[in-house]
Scaffold this active site. Structure first.
Site, PDB file in Angstrom:
ATOM      1  N   GLU A  59       0.513  -1.304  -0.360  1.00 12.34           N
ATOM      2  CA  GLU A  59       0.023   0.199  -0.186  1.00 12.34           C
ATOM      3  C   GLU A  59       0.971   0.985  -0.040  1.00 12.34           C
ATOM      4  O   GLU A  59       2.831   1.345   0.258  1.00 12.34           O
ATOM      5  CB  GLU A  59      -0.931   0.083   1.377  1.00 12.34           C
ATOM      6  N   ARG A  72      -7.292   0.742  13.608  1.00  9.98           N
ATOM      7  CA  ARG A  72      -6.104   1.052  12.903  1.00  9.98           C
ATOM      8  C   ARG A  72      -6.039   2.382  11.615  1.00  9.98           C
ATOM      9  O   ARG A  72      -7.019   2.300  11.249  1.00  9.98           O
ATOM     10  CB  ARG A  72      -5.299   0.131  11.980  1.00  9.98           C
ATOM     11  N   ASP A  87      -9.788   1.927  -3.750  1.00  9.84           N
ATOM     12  CA  ASP A  87      -9.019   1.914  -2.741  1.00  9.84           C
ATOM     13  C   ASP A  87      -8.387   3.162  -3.644  1.00  9.84           C
ATOM     14  O   ASP A  87      -8.728   3.611  -2.798  1.00  9.84           O
ATOM     15  CB  ASP A  87      -8.026   0.187  -3.276  1.00  9.84           C
TER      16      ASP A  87
END
Length: 287
Positions: A15, A95, A196
């Site tokens: 990522e 998170r 995403d």
């Protein structure tokens, strides 16, 4: 447009790619492994720093090292790899996820519940003095941050909701992180994958990695689908323009949750050339 493996890897969830023009390197992370990778796309060589926590994204700091969005909140990472949590603000079970610096050098990051529950996600902005505030709440899985070339539009994907939204913003606002009018510019049905990570090119168009959709799409600021780039992996996760001319699209990917043979390229970073697009330079964290 074709995608080729530029950086062979087996990342669980690759990522947060960011191009470092000065070093001519691509920085990216493996979220659950807690790794910050620095890769040379010319040679494919990668050096890594391991953090004792999950890391959603890491961006270069103006004075060296990184600012990282972690399981706890925000951390600084020295050039020798030493990580220090500077701002612990998330409860257990949450998170930080994707993060990116705005043109003013402030770090924006989305937080999420580990089970991606709707309503528990939020968008935070970290200021250079290492204080932060919540800009937007009521999200699920905030992802894919970006700004228009003039800095007046902010883009944010909420992957679970399947949409990319745009917000009016004023780059000269004395109160950083104020968001105005909200509208949906792109939406995907669940069967087509989830939006995403994303990046914005110099023409103002969005390039969005479609998790579970085997592709990256290019979308106009008005939401028109302009192009699709097929990927040889099921879970493209994010993308960023890099290279000396900022004309190569680098795409991270993930192996997590898939039963794959050893030689499957999932988890690698791919390079897409011939897009005809040029990216915008990244900004380091000013703190």
């Amino acid at each position: 447009m074709t995608a080729e493996v530029a950086i062979p890897a087996r990342a669980r969830v690759g990522e947060g790619p960011v191009w470092d023009a000065g070093a001519r390197r691509l920085h990216w992370v493996d979220i659950p492994a807690g790794h910050i990778h620095t890769s040379d796309p010319v040679t494919g060589r990668t050096t890594s720093r391991s953090l004792p926590t999950q890391v959603g994204a890491a961006v270069p700091r103006r004075g060296g090292g990184f600012a990282a969005a972690t399981a706890e909140g925000f951390a600084s990472v020295d050039t020798d790899g030493t990580a220090t949590v500077r701002l612990a603000l998330l409860p257990e079970g949450e998170r930080m996820n994707d993060a990116k610096c705005d043109p003013g050098g402030r770090l924006w990051a989305g937080s999420t519940a580990l089970d991606f529950a709707r309503g528990r996600g939020a968008l935070h902005v970290l200021l250079p003095n290492w204080t932060s505030r919540v800009v937007l709440d009521g999200l699920a899985l905030p992802n894919g941050l970006g700004w228009s070339p003039d800095g007046r539009t902010f883009y944010l994907a909420d992957s679970v909701a399947g949409e990319v939204c745009a917000f009016d913003t004023d780059p000269g606002d004395p109160v950083p992180g104020v968001l105005g009018r909200r509208r949906t510019v792109f939406r995907l049905p669940g069967s087509a994958g989830m939006p995403d990570g994303l990046t914005v090119d110099a023409a103002g168009c969005l390039w969005i990695a479609v998790w579970g959709g085997d592709r990256v799409v290019r979308v106009s600021p008005d939401g028109e689908l302009l192009a699709e780039v097929p990927l040889p992996v099921h879970q493209p996760s994010s993308c960023a323009f890099g290279g000396p001319g900022l004309d190569v699209l680098y795409v991270t990917s993930a192996r997590e949750g898939l039963a794959l043979p050893q030689d499957d390229p999932a988890g690698s970073v791919f390079a897409v050339g011939g897009t005809g697009a040029v990216g915008l330079p990244s900004t380091p964290f000013a703190g």
